[in-house]
Scaffold this active site. Structure first.
Site: not given
Lengths: 328, 747, 153
Positions: B261, B491, B533, B633, B637, B701, B704
């Site tokens: 995080f 994760g 990422g 996944t 998130q 992304g 976040e």
């Protein structure tokens, strides 16, 4: 953590005999072991009392139940007779901590839970409870979570137990074994003590005394009960304020009332004035409000915990209302 | 309402919870399918190996010791008691520590390649700073011995520990982030309605469940560190520059990371202590940061006071927006959370100003925590937008839509794709926004006051240069591929989406792909963080796979467009094994656009009218985040961001003790993160989106995005429920009691 | 230091440790059974949950001296091949993210289902709220427990 001597006791005599001034009895360890890891508690010896035969729930001669001190909080709170006849106790106990902790924590240990005051936990800070004479960090520090009743300049910490709030409302008696082999009874509200100038002493137990049982009076609040716990998240948090309320109502009149608050004092705070006010009155919202106001007018909050007065009033009213309106 | 969605995407949108669980993937085209994570079986069996779990022979344990003053000097150290204990091997303090490069220099801005001096002087900059390390045979011995080392300090009374009382010390950081366009004052004078309010957010801590930990081995000037890191390469650089050894002599392994995080972006000083200790005792040393040390020694989100000024015409057209952030940094390092970033780009507002000020304080330096800038900045902006909508008597949803922009006015360039309006519309529809009562306190049920709230979400989607390697092995007719890169899986699902990418580009089933990550000996990637990422890793892996196929085709003069399996290719090349590397990086086109993910969060909150306790009854979150590589996944998130956002609103707050300067919040008993019971009933919808500007695979992304819209949507719902505007996080029962829950509106 | 013999996953293990050593360190550092996780060390996070005579308890809080003569099951002993219904449900719902808390979550969930094969939402919340997951997998945990309780797998 500091090294200690471990002594496994098989019966009460072994436990009492092994006791020294720097010993602790080890029950579930859910509070004690944590405090040892934090270097707050520093016993030289742990006397494991988990094999002692205080693990039963039995009927007592007062028409109530007796809870063994070494029974786990889970087994107690989920016991059918406790659920049926003392649902207030069950509700309070199940609101505490988490399932895993309740599985380990013993009834006796729960009564001896130490405060969650952060100054108590941090050994680099002053705390009269942990280190008599070092001062009270919270007094002029962060005290939003601290007491509004019965505190002293030496200590403004609160008692964290939920179970104790319910026991104070119900009016239990605690049985202890003394080191000389005799036993004595302590009225529940006399077990914990206000901090005064000796905040290191949470209770009136004498050195080496061992809690063996909790005697409950004949069930009075199995119809009208509520345990309200106000906290920041829905579970697994200590109460900002909590209220245990039990009522007995006959023909529209309150015949018996048990009320206690948590999160407001060094001890489970029995609401004697409100109880006195409500006895014989009708269970109306006006009466509940008046009782709450009467009790809370003596609160002496700090700037940061002034909210507890309003929150406390609302909580008393809500707990009484929920208790009364509960479907029988 | 779906006007901007390309035609082929106008399929009926589905909440993710309704997507059928796929048990097996037989589809070779892996990208976009909802497969279970490839390393899942290791995690449910307790077999995934985190940093401190590698079986390193002969290892010993280090326990850090923390200062107990906020500012001053160590004047004496008594190690005698600790030294006598069984098992104690070494007690390291500034007196006997290895002298590191630039050890006496004050550290300036945080940079990933900076050195990380520790135990270099007797000066103390904050409460909890490492002042020593005990090395012992067992963890318990090290911990006990650490408690026996006695430090005597000379306290400097000038320590700055009280944010409220130290505002006059604030300075404007010299980092070029202050910004303006148009003329703010003129914009305000053109406005019919002005909102001017201040929003407060506290210090928060990341608290990944895996404690930061390292097993460090110093072996003749070579270092191996099993360390829990988000960015392996940066950790390697930090070790090599701190100890002045060549980069090639440092190996960092971070195969599984138990959450980060942001807290594991940088190399923290326990790693430097571990390496130093290993050098000094000649054995591998494991240093685990305790949960209490996670507060003082592994970064945090800073406290922010954000002053917003918003001007709008009666019809809802924004004329002015300013966002002033007052925050704090350390006295020996500077970091500034970019709270105002979101105000520069989210809405069409001609006059805009964003400023920052920092108070240097004697607490540890803050650093990036999930969506730094947006998580806190959106709370201020999206609350202020709600306040403005209330003043204008407009639906807050329509108010936002009216001020949508397809151009990033800050960068003066178009967004590569922006479906914010669609997110708002679709979310509103799914949520049932039309049932919202615009007047607060009019939706009640028993003791509950019910409110609806909305917030927009946005998060920059950077994408960075990434290398990777593919190793192909032919076994009879089957090709097995191994992808290697120094990427990490914190994760997020990196293992899984990289495997899916290889499956897609090599056209082999995902079961034939294995992915090896988190080793600095593998090709360099930007690591996990900042929502870059997925795009970086997958495009990097794609490049390696494409290179492999291209090279195999070129070698046999096979036309590029010819459809041939990789197994045939290997056979034609008479190879049973083949390796290729690849690199992907942003295109020139990428630089011409602003690339962001967008979203919207809707929530229904029930507030108890007497106790101030509230619960989040329902949330609908819509995200447009480019190509969804794996709905499972990606969903993880989003719900993860939402959960952390709920924590941010309901309870998370680290308090600085006003007399001593320590964090009085020092365990999970004091710092309340959400628990199971706090979360229920969330629907997540991904809008189909292909953004080919962002990168070849169209990935943006998502890690976040989820957290950026939670706080304001809940605060706005609480206003709608109670009529009380809550401008300070966390919104706790006590704050609601203080605000007063009685009837009446306090806007 | 003293010699202790403990029963873990049906096997006797002898360890020579200080009696104060929590079971968690015995597992992780002495027996190298690292599936049980260290998250806080003071019973506040649930990552170290093991079964102690069948009930879920926290191994960080249990001195080794208090663990002798009791049956301890860790994640390594829950199933040999990761096919306990809870583990299967966990995979299907893609519950783990970073994975660090999940051994503890699974041990708590499996103890719950043993006691209460058909838990209600409330039972699940009550049982599981002591296990913190910072990745925020809670709603999947609830769904997975339901799946496991339905024994569809």
């Amino acid at each position: 953590m500091r090294p200690f001597k471990y002594t496994g006791a098989q019966n009460k005599d072994q436990a009492l005999q092994a006791f020294t001034a720097t010993s602790h009895y080890l029950g579930g360890g859910t509070n004690l072991v944590d405090l040892m890891k934090e270097d707050v508690e520093r016993p030289d010896q742990l006397i494991d009392i988990n094999n002692l035969d205080y693990k039963k729930i039995t009927s007592n001669d007062k028409g109530g139940l007796t809870l063994g001190a070494m029974l786990s909080n889970s087994e107690t709170a989920n016991h059918p007779e406790v659920r049926t006849n003392y649902p207030l106790l069950s509700m309070a106990m199940l609101s505490a901590a988490t399932a895993q902790i309740r599985n380990m924590a013993s009834n006796g240990g729960n009564l001896l839970q130490r405060t969650r005051c952060p100054y108590f936990f941090e050994v680099s800070m002053p705390c009269n409870k942990r280190e008599p004479g070092s001062g009270c960090g919270a007094l002029n520090g962060m005290n939003a979570l601290h007491a509004i009743f019965g505190y002293s300049d030496s200590c403004i910490a609160t008692n964290p137990s939920d179970m104790c709030v319910a026991l104070a409302a119900i009016g239990a008696t605690v049985e202890v074994q003394q080191t000389d082999g005799s036993s004595r009874m302590i009225v529940f509200t006399d077990l914990h003590r206000l901090p005064g100038d000796r905040p290191e002493k949470d209770t009136t137990l004498m050195q080496g005394e061992l809690i063996t049982a909790i005697h409950l009076p004949k069930p009075e609040f199995s119809d009208h009960y509520y345990y309200l716990k106000i906290r920041e998240r829905s579970s697994y948090a200590f109460a900002l304020v909590s209220v245990a309320a039990g009522l007995q109502v006959k023909s529209g009149v309150i015949t018996k009332v048990g009320l206690a608050m948590g999160g407001v004092a060094h001890i489970p705070w029995k609401l004697t004035k409100a109880e006195g006010f409500l006895a014989g009155k009708k269970p109306t919202s006006e009466n509940f409000k008046a009782a709450a106001a009467l009790e809370m007018k003596d609160a002496k909050p700090f700037e940061a915990n002034t909210y507890k007065v309003e929150m406390g009033k609302n909580a008393i009213v809500r707990a009484l209302t929920q208790a009364y309106e509960r479907e029988v | 309402m779906l006007e901007r969605l390309p035609k082929h995407m106008k399929e009926k949108y589905k909440p993710i919870s309704k997507i059928k669980i796929m048990t097996k993937t037989t589809n070779a085209s892996g990208v976009g399918t909802a497969i279970n994570r490839v390393e899942g079986h290791l995690k449910v069996m307790g077999k995934a190996k985190y940093a401190s779990e590698f079986p390193v022979e002969n290892k010993v344990y280090g326990q850090g010791i923390n200062s107990t003053i906020a500012k001053g000097e160590i004047i004496s150290i008594d190690t005698s008691k600790a030294e006598k204990l069984d098992g104690v091997l070494k007690i390291i303090t500034y007196k006997n520590a290895e002298k590191l490069k630039d050890f006496d220099k004050e550290m300036t801005p945080i940079a990933t390649d900076t050195i990380a001096p520790v135990l270099q002087s007797n000066k103390v900059h904050y409460y909890g700073e490492y002042v020593g390390l005990v090395v012992a045979e067992t963890f318990e011995q090290a911990q006990y011995a650490a408690s026996l080392v006695k430090f005597e300090y000379k306290k400097d009374p000038s320590a700055v520990i009280d944010f409220e009382k130290s505002k006059s010390k604030a300075y404007t950081p010299d980092n070029g982030t202050n910004y303006s366009r148009g003329n703010m004052e003129q914009g305000l004078s053109e406005a019919d309605v002005v909102v001017e309010q201040t929003y407060n957010t506290p210090i928060e801590h990341h608290h990944p469940m895996e404690l930061h930990a390292v097993i460090a081995s110093w072996d003749n000037g070579k270092v191996t560190a099993y360390s829990s890191q988000q960015i392996v390469e940066d950790a390697k650089i930090a070790i090599s520059s701190t100890f002045q050894i060549p980069k090639k002599d440092v190996r960092v392994i971070s195969a599984f990371v138990g959450g980060g995080f942001g807290s594991k972006l940088n190399l923290d000083r326990h790693v430097i202590m571990g390496v130093m200790a290993s050098k000094m005792v000649g054995r591998p040393v494991q240093v685990t940061v305790t949960r209490t040390q996670m507060f003082t020694n592994t970064n945090m989100r800073q406290q922010n006071e954000q002053k917003m000024r918003v001007g709008a015409k009666k019809d809802g057209t924004l004329t002015a927006l300013s966002h002033e952030t007052l925050s704090h940094t350390a006295t020996n390092q500077e970091y500034q959370e970019p709270c105002g970033m979101v105000s520069k780009m989210l809405y069409k507002v001609p006059n805009n100003e964003v400023t920052y000020k920092l108070i240097p304080m004697n607490i540890q330096v803050p650093f990036a925590m999930r969506a730094p800038g947006e998580a806190t900045g959106s709370f201020a902006l999206e609350s202020a937008m709600d306040e403005m909508a209330w003043k204008l008597k407009m639906d807050p949803l329509e108010f936002r839509i009216k001020n949508d922009t397809q151009t990033d006015l800050h960068e003066n360039r178009p967004f590569s794709s922006r479906l914010l309006v669609e997110c708002l519309r679709i979310g509103a529809d799914k949520f049932g926004w039309k049932d919202r009562k615009s007047e607060p306190r009019t939706n009640k049920k028993g003791n509950w006051l019910i409110g609806y709230g909305v917030s927009a979400a946005s998060r920059n989607s950077p994408y960075q240069k990434t290398y990777s390697k593919v190793i192909l092995k032919l076994d009879e007719d089957k090709v097995f591929a191994t992808i290697q890169m120094d990427a990490t899986d914190i994760g997020t699902g990196s293992y899984t989406i990289i495997a899916q990418t290889a499956s897609e580009y090599l056209k082999i089933p995902v079961e034939q792909v294995s992915v090896e990550l988190g080793d600095s000996d593998f090709p360099i990637t930007p690591g996990s963080g900042g929502s870059w990422g997925a795009a970086s890793y997958c495009n990097g892996a794609r490049a390696a796979c494409e290179n492999a196929i291209k090279t195999l085709k070129n070698n046999r003069n096979i036309k590029e467009e010819e459809d041939i399996t990789v197994s045939e290719l290997l056979k034609k090349n008479q190879l049973t094994k083949f390796e290729a590397e690849g690199m992907a990086e942003p295109s020139a086109e990428f630089e011409k656009y602003s690339v962001f993910s967008f979203g919207a969060n809707f929530c229904e909150v029930w507030v108890d009218k007497d106790t101030g306790m509230y619960r989040i009854e329902k949330m609908v979150n819509v995200a447009s985040a480019g190509k969804i590589l794996n709905p499972k996944t990606a969903y993880g998130q989003i719900i993860g961001g939402l959960t952390m956002g709920v924590g941010m609103v309901m309870a998370e707050q680290t308090h600085v003790e006003p007399n001593f300067g320590n964090f009085i919040t020092r365990s999970f008993a004091d710092y309340h993160v959400p628990v199971n019971l706090d979360m229920a009933n969330i629907d997540v919808i991904f809008l189909p989106e292909e953004d080919k500007v962002a990168n070849k695979m169209g990935i943006k992304g998502i890690g976040e995005l989820g957290i950026t819209s939670v706080a304001a949507s809940i605060a706005n719902a609480i206003f709608n429920a109670t009529g009380k505007r809550m401008r300070s996080l966390p919104i706790t029962p006590e704050k609601l009691i203080v605000a007063g829950l009685e009837p009446g509106i306090t806007a | 230091m003293a010699e202790f013999s403990i029963n873990i996953n049906g096997e006797k293990h002898n360890v020579n440790v200080d009696p104060s050593t929590p079971l968690l360190w015995v597992l992780r550092d002495h027996l190298k059974m690292v599936g049980t996780k260290y998250g806080c060390g003071i019973a506040q996070c649930g990552a170290c949950t093991v079964h102690f005579n069948g009930t879920a308890v926290r191994s960080c809080q249990l001195p080794i001296s208090a663990a002798i003569d009791n049956k301890i099951t860790t994640i390594e002993g829950l199933s040999e091949h990761g096919d306990h219904p809870v583990q299967k449900a966990w995979l299907e719902h893609d519950v783990p993210q970073c994975g660090y808390c999940q051994a503890g979550q699974i041990m708590t969930a499996s103890a719950l289902l043993k006691q209460n094969p058909n838990p209600s939402d409330k039972d699940i919340d009550n049982a599981m709220s002591g296990n913190i997951c910072r990745c925020g997998t809670y709603i999947r945990i609830k769904a997975a427990i339901k799946t496991a309780s339905d024994s569809q797998l």
